[in-house]
Design an enzyme around this catalytic site. Structure first.
Site, PDB file in Angstrom:
ATOM      1  N   HIS A 192      53.777  35.792  64.103  1.00  0.00           N
ATOM      2  CA  HIS A 192      52.838  34.590  63.645  1.00  0.00           C
ATOM      3  C   HIS A 192      51.838  35.435  62.516  1.00  0.00           C
ATOM      4  O   HIS A 192      50.566  35.256  62.373  1.00  0.00           O
ATOM      5  CB  HIS A 192      51.644  33.772  64.611  1.00  0.00           C
ATOM      6  CG  HIS A 192      52.110  32.944  64.955  1.00  0.00           C
ATOM      7  ND1 HIS A 192      52.767  31.619  64.903  1.00  0.00           N
ATOM      8  CD2 HIS A 192      52.439  33.037  66.433  1.00  0.00           C
ATOM      9  CE1 HIS A 192      53.398  31.332  65.799  1.00  0.00           C
ATOM     10  NE2 HIS A 192      53.134  32.058  67.194  1.00  0.00           N
TER      11      HIS A 192
ATOM     12  N   GLU B  80      60.476  44.614  46.164  1.00  0.00           N
ATOM     13  CA  GLU B  80      59.222  43.406  45.841  1.00  0.00           C
ATOM     14  C   GLU B  80      60.696  42.971  44.695  1.00  0.00           C
ATOM     15  O   GLU B  80      61.455  41.790  44.983  1.00  0.00           O
ATOM     16  CB  GLU B  80      58.801  43.495  44.525  1.00  0.00           C
ATOM     17  CG  GLU B  80      57.454  43.479  45.562  1.00  0.00           C
ATOM     18  CD  GLU B  80      56.308  44.083  44.399  1.00  0.00           C
ATOM     19  OE1 GLU B  80      56.033  43.343  42.596  1.00  0.00           O
ATOM     20  OE2 GLU B  80      55.339  44.856  44.789  1.00  0.00           O
TER      21      GLU B  80
ATOM     22  N   LYS C 153      47.101  52.320  40.955  1.00  0.00           N
ATOM     23  CA  LYS C 153      48.781  50.983  41.203  1.00  0.00           C
ATOM     24  C   LYS C 153      49.358  52.481  41.669  1.00  0.00           C
ATOM     25  O   LYS C 153      49.594  53.218  41.216  1.00  0.00           O
ATOM     26  CB  LYS C 153      48.897  49.922  40.946  1.00  0.00           C
ATOM     27  CG  LYS C 153      47.242  48.919  40.273  1.00  0.00           C
ATOM     28  CD  LYS C 153      47.567  48.340  42.205  1.00  0.00           C
ATOM     29  CE  LYS C 153      48.250  47.306  42.258  1.00  0.00           C
ATOM     30  NZ  LYS C 153      48.332  46.065  41.401  1.00  0.00           N
TER      31      LYS C 153
ATOM     32  N   SER D 186      50.742  50.742  37.366  1.00  0.00           N
ATOM     33  CA  SER D 186      49.949  49.542  36.809  1.00  0.00           C
ATOM     34  C   SER D 186      50.138  50.308  34.933  1.00  0.00           C
ATOM     35  O   SER D 186      49.137  51.356  34.778  1.00  0.00           O
ATOM     36  CB  SER D 186      49.332  48.864  37.154  1.00  0.00           C
ATOM     37  OG  SER D 186      48.609  48.607  36.025  1.00  0.00           O
TER      38      SER D 186
END
Ligand code: ARG
Length: 457
Positions: free
Chosen positions: A155, A289, A282, A276
């Protein structure tokens, strides 16, 4: 001019012609198409359906076409209807009317089914190779991290400590099954449809077995109508690829989480991250992804294929031309994903310190405290309750289980002695899980050996 001019003048509306044509995408099967035709010509010659000399001329012509496409001398003409028509047209241009004999005892229906099987068979082998490489990297990493402790989650809540090697080997088992699935599908794929002709077989005395055998097929299809209509092998391939993507996607999701500032369990090598354009701090896990994102298109290709087939009467229907783009897209996508994912994984730095720090908080040894009490004679349910109450006490005091004093432990149960600290130490928790398939170092080593042995076969 259309090779099928006769019944009509073959003057197709320009838009309809573009709509109908598949050469833009089926040209990638030129090699399989030519190899299939070579085997067909040989069969026609051996069975005296055409003369040996004619067969030899056709074979030489086809070999020339293949060589010329391969070294860039012959460009595939995209105004042709499909790759089959293109090859046949060039052949006839080059060797004259004898070229027109190639299409005896054959149809594009069995020809395209043959090409697809040959093409996908190779791609299946390529994917298996790429998965084996990935498994090699996984085994190496797991070997290095077999004693690294991190929280195991259920979980997405810290559950029990596990070794990172164990966590990695869970993925290895998935990819091993993926190889197995590809291999299994390949068996049904490797059945030759050639000689089914348009749908009903042929009046010529052909040799379907020899023709298929020369092309490396294990068997020939038993029913000509099935031979030209069956695309199950595409569905199975797409399904196997969908699962590969499911596994890569779950793994990517974890890598993205682990690489976040919140977890800091791993650091992805700079060459597999992006920055970024506005936020200077970043370092994004774009590759992971994208792998996660591209999973959707592979599932889409599977759904597309199933849907194309579901309402089709036997035998061949032009709808079946729609099998290609989805399959090709899946081939390209899965290849690319594995090509990027494997080196990205190999270059990941593991932050053992942070993994261990995370494993220390979160009471992930509460089960071990309960097990400790069971060993001292309590039934598991009572032990579970005492362990839970101890955790509540710790939360109130703001400490971890191994920071609670013995005196405080005694308030929960006088069965607890000094040896409790040893029993709930993270290394103990992990080391004691020696059950088959468990998280202990020994078990991880066994898993690595299992996978290594499976991939050399
Ligand atoms: N381009 C076609 C396909 O991909 C080849 C088979 C054409 N057969 C036919 N009967 N029109 O399916």
């Amino acid at each position: 001019m259309k090779l099928w001019t006769g019944r009509t003048e073959g003057k197709v509306n320009r838009l309809a012609d573009d709509f109908n044509s598949s050469i833009r995408f089926d040209k990638r099967m030129y090699r399989q198409d030519i190899e299939g035709s070579i085997s067909h010509a040989v069969m026609l010659g051996t069975k005296n359906i055409i003369s040996e000399e004619e067969a030899e001329m056709i074979v030489a012509g086809l070999q020339g076409i293949l060589a010329d496409i391969e070294n860039g001398v012959l460009e595939i003409d995209e105004t042709a209807e499909d790759i089959h028509m293109f090859v046949e047209t060039v052949l006839t241009e080059r060797i004259g009317d004898i070229g027109k004999k190639l299409h005896t005892a054959r149809s594009r229906n069995d020809q395209v089914a043959l090409d697809m099987r040959m093409y996908l068979r190779e791609e299946t082998d390529t994917l298996i190779e790429k998965l084996r490489k990935l498994l090699g990297v996984l085994c190496d990493k797991a070997e290095r991290e077999k004693a690294t402790v991190l929280p195991g989650y259920t979980h997405l809540q810290r559950a029990q400590p596990v070794t990172f090697g164990h966590h990695l080997m869970a993925y290895a088992m998935m990819f091993l099954r993926d190889i197995d699935r590809l291999r299994d599908g390949r068996k049904r794929m490797n059945v030759s449809p050639i000689g089914s002709c348009a749908l009903a077989g042929t009046t010529y005395e052909t040799d379907r077995f020899g023709e298929g055998e020369r092309l490396g097929f294990d068997a020939v299809c038993q029913n000509s109508m099935d031979g030209v209509s069956d695309r199950d092998f595409c569905v199975e391939f797409l399904a196997a690829c969908s699962l590969i993507m499911t596994h890569l996607s779950r793994f990517s999701e974890e890598i993205i989480l682990w690489a976040s500032w919140e977890f800091k369990f791993v650091e992805i090598g700079d060459e597999f991250t992006t920055g970024s354009s506005i936020m200077p701090q970043k370092k994004n896990a774009d590759m992971a992804e994208l792998v996660r994102g591209k999973t959707g298109r592979v599932y889409g290709d599977l759904m597309g294929m199933l849907t194309v087939l579901k309402g089709l009467p036997l035998a061949y229907n032009k709808d079946m031309q729609e099998d290609k783009e989805g399959v090709f897209d899946t081939v390209d996508t899965v290849r690319m994903c594995l090509d990027v994912f494997t080196p990205m994984l190999a270059g990941i730095t593991v932050r053992r310190d942070n993994m261990e720090k995370a494993a220390k908080g979160g009471f992930i040894n509460a089960t071990d405290l309960a097990d400790y009490l069971v060993k001292k004679g309590l039934p598991f349910r009572s032990a579970y309750k005492i362990s839970g109450e101890t955790v509540r006490d710790c939360i109130a005091k703001g400490c971890a289980l191994d920071e609670l004093s013995l005196a405080d432990y005694k308030k929960h149960s006088d069965l607890i002695e000094e040896d409790v600290y040893e029993a709930i130490a993270l290394q103990t928790c992990v080391q004691k899980r020696k059950s088959f398939g468990g998280t202990s170092v020994e078990s991880v080593e066994r898993q690595i050996a299992f996978v290594k042995n499976a991939i050399i076969q």
